[in-house]
Design a protein around this motif. Structure first.
Motif, mmCIF file in Angstrom:
data_model
loop_
_atom_site.group_PDB
_atom_site.id
_atom_site.type_symbol
_atom_site.label_atom_id
_atom_site.label_comp_id
_atom_site.label_asym_id
_atom_site.label_seq_id
_atom_site.Cartn_x
_atom_site.Cartn_y
_atom_site.Cartn_z
ATOM 1 N N SER A 181 6.465 -17.254 54.301
ATOM 2 C CA SER A 181 6.302 -16.066 55.257
ATOM 3 C C SER A 181 6.418 -14.846 54.248
ATOM 4 C CB SER A 181 7.482 -16.016 56.141
ATOM 5 O OG SER A 181 7.272 -17.239 57.150
ATOM 6 N N HIS A 182 6.987 -14.681 53.223
ATOM 7 C CA HIS A 182 6.948 -13.612 52.186
ATOM 8 C C HIS A 182 5.671 -13.632 51.705
ATOM 9 C CE1 HIS A 182 7.790 -10.692 49.192
ATOM 10 N NE2 HIS A 182 7.402 -11.736 48.368
ATOM 11 N N MET A 183 5.010 -14.476 51.449
ATOM 12 C CA MET A 183 3.731 -14.313 51.057
ATOM 13 C C MET A 183 2.628 -13.898 51.822
ATOM 14 S SD MET A 183 1.269 -16.784 48.799
ATOM 15 C CE MET A 183 -0.512 -16.268 48.427
ATOM 16 N N THR A 184 2.847 -14.417 53.387
ATOM 17 C CA THR A 184 1.979 -13.808 54.323
ATOM 18 C C THR A 184 2.262 -12.455 54.625
ATOM 19 O OG1 THR A 184 2.305 -16.109 55.558
ATOM 20 C CG2 THR A 184 1.718 -14.249 56.897
ATOM 21 N N ALA A 185 3.505 -11.978 54.431
ATOM 22 C CA ALA A 185 3.654 -10.516 54.523
ATOM 23 C C ALA A 185 3.013 -9.835 53.284
ATOM 24 C CB ALA A 185 5.233 -10.090 54.366
ATOM 25 N N VAL A 186 2.735 -10.302 52.287
ATOM 26 C CA VAL A 186 2.146 -9.624 51.132
ATOM 27 C C VAL A 186 0.650 -9.917 51.509
ATOM 28 C CG1 VAL A 186 1.628 -9.837 48.857
ATOM 29 C CG2 VAL A 186 3.910 -10.138 49.458
ATOM 30 N N VAL A 187 0.131 -10.890 52.121
ATOM 31 C CA VAL A 187 -1.567 -10.825 52.265
ATOM 32 C C VAL A 187 -1.664 -9.922 53.407
ATOM 33 C CG1 VAL A 187 -3.047 -12.548 53.429
ATOM 34 C CG2 VAL A 187 -1.519 -13.423 51.738
ATOM 35 N N HIS A 188 -0.949 -9.815 54.533
ATOM 36 C CA HIS A 188 -1.210 -8.837 55.491
ATOM 37 C C HIS A 188 -1.134 -7.450 54.871
ATOM 38 C CE1 HIS A 188 -1.207 -10.782 59.520
ATOM 39 N NE2 HIS A 188 -0.520 -11.784 58.842
ATOM 40 N N GLU A 189 -0.225 -7.104 53.943
ATOM 41 C CA GLU A 189 -0.292 -5.818 53.338
ATOM 42 C C GLU A 189 -1.293 -5.534 52.561
ATOM 43 O OE1 GLU A 189 0.863 -1.858 52.513
ATOM 44 O OE2 GLU A 189 1.595 -3.263 54.113
ATOM 45 N N TYR A 190 -1.783 -6.326 51.817
ATOM 46 C CA TYR A 190 -2.889 -5.973 50.743
ATOM 47 C C TYR A 190 -4.075 -6.479 51.279
ATOM 48 C CZ TYR A 190 0.935 -4.362 47.690
ATOM 49 O OH TYR A 190 1.940 -3.556 47.001
ATOM 50 N N GLU A 196 -5.948 -3.844 42.657
ATOM 51 C CA GLU A 196 -4.391 -3.672 43.241
ATOM 52 C C GLU A 196 -3.943 -4.755 43.795
ATOM 53 O OE1 GLU A 196 -4.650 -0.963 46.655
ATOM 54 O OE2 GLU A 196 -6.626 -0.711 46.642
ATOM 55 N N CYS A 197 -4.889 -5.583 44.553
ATOM 56 C CA CYS A 197 -4.300 -6.733 45.274
ATOM 57 C C CYS A 197 -3.832 -8.137 44.449
ATOM 58 C CB CYS A 197 -5.463 -7.253 46.209
ATOM 59 S SG CYS A 197 -6.134 -6.504 47.323
ATOM 60 N N ARG A 198 -4.258 -7.997 43.253
ATOM 61 C CA ARG A 198 -4.034 -9.240 42.503
ATOM 62 C C ARG A 198 -2.459 -9.377 41.850
ATOM 63 N NH1 ARG A 198 -8.976 -8.226 38.417
ATOM 64 N NH2 ARG A 198 -10.733 -8.203 39.995
ATOM 65 N N PRO A 199 -1.764 -8.192 41.524
ATOM 66 C CA PRO A 199 -0.484 -8.484 40.956
ATOM 67 C C PRO A 199 0.531 -9.106 42.155
ATOM 68 C CG PRO A 199 -1.368 -6.746 40.077
ATOM 69 C CD PRO A 199 -2.125 -6.875 40.969
ATOM 70 N N PRO A 200 0.640 -8.286 43.307
ATOM 71 C CA PRO A 200 1.590 -8.572 44.188
ATOM 72 C C PRO A 200 1.269 -9.985 44.904
ATOM 73 C CG PRO A 200 0.120 -6.925 45.118
ATOM 74 C CD PRO A 200 -0.059 -7.037 43.503
ATOM 75 N N LEU A 201 0.123 -10.212 45.007
ATOM 76 C CA LEU A 201 -0.481 -11.570 45.461
ATOM 77 C C LEU A 201 -0.260 -12.830 44.595
ATOM 78 C CD1 LEU A 201 -3.722 -10.747 47.199
ATOM 79 C CD2 LEU A 201 -1.733 -11.673 48.620
ATOM 80 N N GLN A 202 -0.495 -12.507 43.316
ATOM 81 C CA GLN A 202 0.062 -13.461 42.052
ATOM 82 C C GLN A 202 1.237 -13.778 42.183
ATOM 83 O OE1 GLN A 202 -2.785 -14.992 40.172
ATOM 84 N NE2 GLN A 202 -0.837 -16.253 39.500
#
Length: 373
Positions: A269-278, A348-354
């Motif tokens: 769910s935490h990663m889902t939130a990151v996907v939604h954001e970025y 800009e998406c890569r670091p938080p998603l990684q």
């Protein structure tokens, strides 16, 4: 499938002067021959027995080509099964302007072979309405509304039956299915069509009960009937609550709630939130319209659904540990593939998603270690 075709309609005629027969003619903005349908049933009480001829003042400009659905309707007018839905000139809706007033609209709904729902709403019309040739009783009107709800219910069930969401996509040799995949797919199918049902019944007092019937939520209706028999007033939290996927998991709501609070799913769910954001918010225009962005979102959706199904599987008292281990290994491989796909996304998406993907992978490996060998 919902087809809202109001802007394509220039004018039309609804003739219900013969009881149990609705004769509908629709002229499209391209000026071609009208679509002519004859359906069993009646309009709702306000125009039952009448002939209504209307012109749509808000019709759009003639398109270069009408949607394929219109041609299909014309070709199948004599062979397809058309079922009447609500047809009324007293549908009340909230105006979408600064006044936020209540507008009266002409509402025309019918179904094609259950799977297609055709809907027209006209708020700006000129019209001629005849006096009724026969009088609809209140009992007859209630019966017609129930028949229309049943037609919408059949439409929902037909579309739920053919839906294939993330929980069904990607199943194969490396991802063997389990029963939870099918249960989650059913809930996802209900959630996919529910907004259209909420749009119809949400503004109506007591409409949540009609929505529950149409969505086949028999367990909810049972609880509400028991509360009514006990002379309990309607709960405002229930009547105004927007439904979630867990509401369509009966009789497995308890198991679903437990799985959704599992530490591994919390990490997902935490990663889902990151996907939604970025991906879905900051870079919506860049990603959702590109093959790379669409592929990333499709794979991630499959991972989340299959992960939830696997958590539910391992929550059973007895389950195949081999099946659970195979699914988790497949999920780890797919998450690795997802990590490689980050190279095609904006910088800009890569670091938080990684970072989120690495954390999820770590927790998935820890979870695999808890599955009995």
């Amino acid at each position: 499938m919902l087809a809202c075709i109001s802007p394509l309609i220039a004018r039309g005629v609804i003739d219900n002067t013969l009881q149990e027969l609705i004769d509908l003619r629709l002229w499209f903005t391209d000026g071609s021959e009208p679509l002519h349908l004859r359906m069993r049933g009646n309009c709702l009480q306000d125009i039952a027995g009448c002939r209504l001829e209307f012109t749509n003042k808000a019709a759009g400009s003639p398109p270069a080509q009408l949607p394929a659905l219109i041609d299909e309707l014309r070709r199948s007018a004599g062979s397809a099964r058309f079922t009447a839905g609500d047809m009324t000139f007293s549908r009340r809706i909230m105006e979408r302007d600064n006044r936020q007033g209540i507008a009266n609209v002409l509402y025309i709904e019918f179904f094609v072979n259950d799977t297609v729902r055709v809907l027209m709403e006209f708020s700006a019309t000129s019209y001629e309405l005849t006096l009724p040739q026969w009088q609809q009783s209140w009992e007859g009107d209630n019966l017609q509304q129930l028949l229309n709800m049943e037609a919408l219910r059949a439409h929902v069930q037909a579309n739920v039956g053919i839906y294939r969401g993330p929980s069904m996509q990607g199943l194969g040799e490396d991802m063997p299915p389990c029963d939870w995949d099918y249960r989650i797919n059913h809930a996802e199918a209900c959630m996919a069509i529910y907004p259209t049902i909420h749009d119809k019944y949400g503004p109506i007092p007591g409409g949540y009960l009609s929505a529950a019937f149409v969505m086949n939520r028999t367990e909810f209706l049972g609880r509400e009937a028991a509360a009514d028999e006990a002379n309990m007033p309607p709960d405002p939290e229930i009547t105004h609550k927007d439904w979630e996927i867990i509401d369509f998991m009966a009789p497995y709501e308890k198991e679903m709630r437990h799985a959704m609070h599992h530490p591994l799913f919390a990490e997902a769910s935490h990663m889902t939130a990151v996907v939604h954001e970025y991906v879905l918010n900051r870079n919506r225009d860049k990603l959702q319209t590109t093959p790379q962005g669409a592929a990333f979102l499709a794979l991630y959706s499959c991972i989340v659904s299959h992960l939830l199904a696997t958590i539910l599987l391992t929550g059973q008292k007895q389950y195949s540990t081999t099946l659970a281990a195979q699914r988790m290994e497949a999920l780890c491989k797919r998450l690795s593939t997802l990590g490689k796909m980050l190279e095609d996304l904006p910088t800009e998406c890569r670091p938080p998603l990684q970072q989120a993907a690495e954390s999820l992978m770590k927790n998935m490996r820890l979870f695999i270690a808890t599955i009995p060998g």
